[in-house]
Every structure is written in C-alpha cells, then in structure tokens.
Design an enzyme around this catalytic site. Structure first.
Site: not given
Ligand SMILES: NC(=O)c1ccc[n+]([C@@H]2O[C@H](COP(=O)([O-])OP(=O)(O)OC[C@H]3O[C@@H](n4cnc5c(N)ncnc54)[C@H](O)[C@@H]3O)[C@@H](O)[C@H]2O)c1
Length: 404
Positions: A327, A123, A209, A35, A260, A247, A263
């Site tokens: 968010r 996503t 998705k 990360d 909100g 229905h 996603c």
């Molecule tokens: N949170 C959910 O409920 C959920 C559900 C389904 C899909 N998603 C999808 O999953 C993906 C991630 O979402 P999330 O909620 O985990 O995001 P998040 O913000 O919680 O976590 C993402 C992490 O990636 C890190 N990051 C960013 N750029 C980076 C890089 N170049 N190298 C290493 N780390 C990096 C950030 O510091 C952060 O800690 C998104 O595409 C989101 O749409 C999220």
C-alpha cells in the site's frame, strides 16, 4: 483483576479490528466482528485467518476464541461498538476520506442503547469524534453524546508483522469525550492490554496519534533532504549521517526511496487539513518525501542513458523491506515513472504474489541495470551469494541499491 464481560461489536475486521476482536474474545467477552466484505466474514466464521501473522492464526484456533467470536455482515446490539474501518486520504484534496467511518457509525446506530460505549480506533483528523461521529449518533438515535452514549478515540499503534505482541504490550491512548467515556473505554482495553493506558480527552488522542506518524515523516524528510544535498556535493549520505549521529543528541534517520504504507504518508495530511497555516513544516516534509521516488526514477534514467534500448530490472515492490504490504509503496511510483517514459523494465518481488520471481540469475538475463528499490533480506542475500552469476547473466553488469 476480573473484568466485567461485555458484548463488543467490532465494525471493520481488517489489520486493526480483527486482532483486537481476537484479544477481547480470548479475554472472555462476547465479540461480534462486522465487515462489509463477505469473504472476511466467512473466513472468520470458518476460523481462517486472512491476515498473515502466525500468532494470530494460533489465537484464531483457540477454543475460547472460537466460542466467543463470530462474524456477520451487518451490526447487531451490543454494549460496546468499536470502529476500525479504513480512513484513506483523498489524494486530490489531501484530506481525510471519512466515508467509511460515517457509514460504519450509521450502520450500528439502530442498535445503540443508552449507556453504550462507542470507540473509534480508526485514525481520524482532530475533532472528528465531536464534529462528525457524535452528531451522526445523536441524529440517528435522538440521544446525547456524551451523556446517554459514551464516545472515545482509542487509536491503534500496531506494527504489521508484530501485531500479536504490540497490541498487548504497547501503551495506549484512551481519549474520551468525558470522564465516563474515558473510564469505560479504559476498562475495555484493560482486559488484554499490559501496556499503560493513558487517559485523556478525544482531541488530545486524535492529535497525538497523528503526531506520532508525522514525527516519523518529518524526520524521514530531513534524511531525504540531506541525501539530495549530499548527492549534489558528491558526498555519501550514510557517512555524513553516521558522523552527525556521533553527537549525543542527534539521531538522523536513513534516507530511502520515499515513504509508503497507509499511515505515515497519510496521517500528516489530516493535521494539515485541520490547521493549514500552522502545519507548514509538516506539509513541506510530505512534499519532500513524495518527491523522492521521482528523484530515484531520475537516477535510474541517468544510470542507463548511454545504453541503447536499456533493459531495467526493478527489485522490491512493497512499502518497506521484509513485508508483503504494497500500500502506497514508493517502489510503485518509481515503476510508474519509468513506464510513463516508455522504458523496458520488469518489476519483481519475492514477497509479493503476481510479481513473479524465480531466481535472480534468471531475472537478470540480458538486463542493463538491476535497481534494488526495496532490499528484502532474502533478496539481498541472494544478490550477494550469486553476484558473479547474476552479473554474468546481465548485458551490462550494473546493480544499484536505491534504498540504503
Ligand atoms: N494497519 C495498521 O497497521 C494500522 C495501524 C494504526 C492505525 N490504523 C488505522 O486503523 C484503521 C483501519 O485500518 P486497517 O489497516 O485495519 O484497514 P483494513 O483495510 O485492513 O480493514 C478495514 C476493514 O473494514 C471493512 N469495512 C469498511 N467499511 C466498513 C463498514 N462500513 N462496515 C463494516 N466494515 C467495513 C473493510 O471491508 C475491511 O475489512 C484505519 O483508520 C487505519 O489508518 C491502521
């Protein structure tokens, strides 16, 4: 079944990446969480959970996980590279901002070897695997994708608040760019997923998705549109929906204050981006839902229009009830509208730090309207239990629920 142990490099250890990393570590794989956020890396290495989910906290303390999981700020060699970085929407253009995905993939290219598997969990718009990710890997490694390197899209469906159960039990889409990619990715998930693993191609997985959240968005828009029609006719939308749902094949959702989270209001735009003409219903639904907070602000303005210098209390700031996540919260959009118009208002939420919240009787003092935007269970209980005292504390005893 015993699964071959692999070295799995999870790039992006937030809501999606970290739970998966924990599960793979528990299943016996050697897992490296990568990360760019140093605080996140430090927390993982110190065994501190930065996501507020109790079962995940327990898993983090599991000795097997502690042994198998480590974190760092830059990638290293591995067998499998999993990308779970953010894919926000570019608000001006309403298109996917793939900058995080591109830089994450670029960052591990120097460590990719022939036979490795790359999995995109983020996503993404349809065709991103083949038009964006594969070319980056090919350019930086000189190898072919698929072929030398396998590539699959395995989107995540977890619900924050219930991640621990859902990540294991939910069915999962495994969309490889070829059969070898699909099979290899399916094996990686089989080590902890008990739900079905549906094998398909990358484009079908990308589309499915996005369609899941789009389905929700369009149905919410239908409910919100019905609420607007009801309002003009003086009818109660909850009653109308209740009757329509008698229905056997109708299930209209409840209207709200908007949509909100990061996603549902985002993913439909990724479909519009790839097929603008064929996604007119989807785009319209998005616009309808985005308009709802403006309508709510309008209702609040009308509720206080006869009061000189009204004082308004907004309750609830998160994107849905009983969660802490703010968010893309429509409650903030409502607040922004009132602020723009110069109203005197305070915004409180018991689940959000910084939105200080003592007792509702205290908060209600001198107010002309309490507008409940997000009806958290705890708050609603307090509103009911303290109703008389809250109204007595108000200048004008008016409490309105805008999310039914
Ligand atoms: N949170 C959910 O409920 C959920 C559900 C389904 C899909 N998603 C999808 O999953 C993906 C991630 O979402 P999330 O909620 O985990 O995001 P998040 O913000 O919680 O976590 C993402 C992490 O990636 C890190 N990051 C960013 N750029 C980076 C890089 N170049 N190298 C290493 N780390 C990096 C950030 O510091 C952060 O800690 C998104 O595409 C989101 O749409 C999220």
């Amino acid at each position: 079944m015993k699964h071959t142990q692999k070295k799995i490099v999870v790039v992006g250890t937030g809501y999606v990446g970290l739970p998966a990393a924990l599960m793979w570590a528990k299943a016996g794989h050697a897992v490296v969480g990568v990360d760019i956020n140093e605080n996140v890396v430090r927390a993982i290495n110190e065994g501190v959970m930065h996501i507020n989910e109790n079962e995940l906290r327990e898993l983090m303390a599991d000795p097997v996980v502690k042994k198998n999981l480590s974190a760092r700020t830059s990638p290293c060699e591995g067998d499998v590279f999993v990308v779970a970085v953010p894919t926000p929407v570019d608000h001006a253009r309403k298109t996917a901002d793939l900058a995080f995905v591109e830089s994450a993939v670029e960052s591990f290219c120097p460590f990719v070897k022939r036979g490795n598997l790359v999995i995109i969990e983020s996503t993404i718009p349809p065709r991103t695997c083949r038009d964006v990710v594969a070319p980056i890997i090919e350019k930086h490694t000189g190898m072919t994708v698929p072929g030398d390197i396998m590539l699959a899209h395995c989107p995540e469906r977890i619900l924050p608040g219930d991640i621990f159960r859902e990540i294991v039990e939910n069915d999962r889409l495994i969309g490889g760019m070829d059969d070898a990619s699909t099979e290899a990715a399916a094996q990686v998930y089989a080590s902890f997923v008990t739900g079905a693993l549906h094998r398909t191609d990358d484009i079908s997985a990308e589309l499915s998705k996005l369609m899941e959240n789009t389905y929700r968005d369009v149905n919410i828009a239908l409910a919100n549109e019905l609420a607007a029609i009801c309002e003009n006719l003086g009818a109660d939308p909850r009653k109308v929906i209740g009757f329509a749902n008698k229905h056997p094949r109708v299930r209209i959702l409840n209207p709200g204050i908007g949509v909100g989270g990061h996603c549902i209001p985002v993913d439909p735009w990724f479909l519009r981006e790839i097929a603008p003409y064929d996604s007119r219903l989807i785009s319209t639904a998005r616009l309808i839902n985005d308009e709802v907070p403006l309508r709510v602000a309008g209702k609040i303005r009308r509720a206080v229009r006869d009061i000189a210098s009204p004082r308004i209390v907004l309750l609830g700031a998160t994107y849905k009830r009983d969660c802490e996540d703010q968010r893309e919260s429509p409650a903030h959009e409502v607040a922004a509208q009132l602020e723009r118009d110069g109203y005197d208002f305070a915004h409180h939420d018991p689940l959000v730090s910084g939105k200080e919240y003592a007792s509702l009787v205290e908060i209600a003092k001198g107010a002309d309207l309490i507008a409940v935007l997000v009806p958290h269970s705890r708050m609603v209980e307090e509103l009911r239990a303290q109703d008389a005292a809250i109204r007595a504390a108000m200048r004008t005893p008016r409490i309105e629920y805008y999310e039914k």
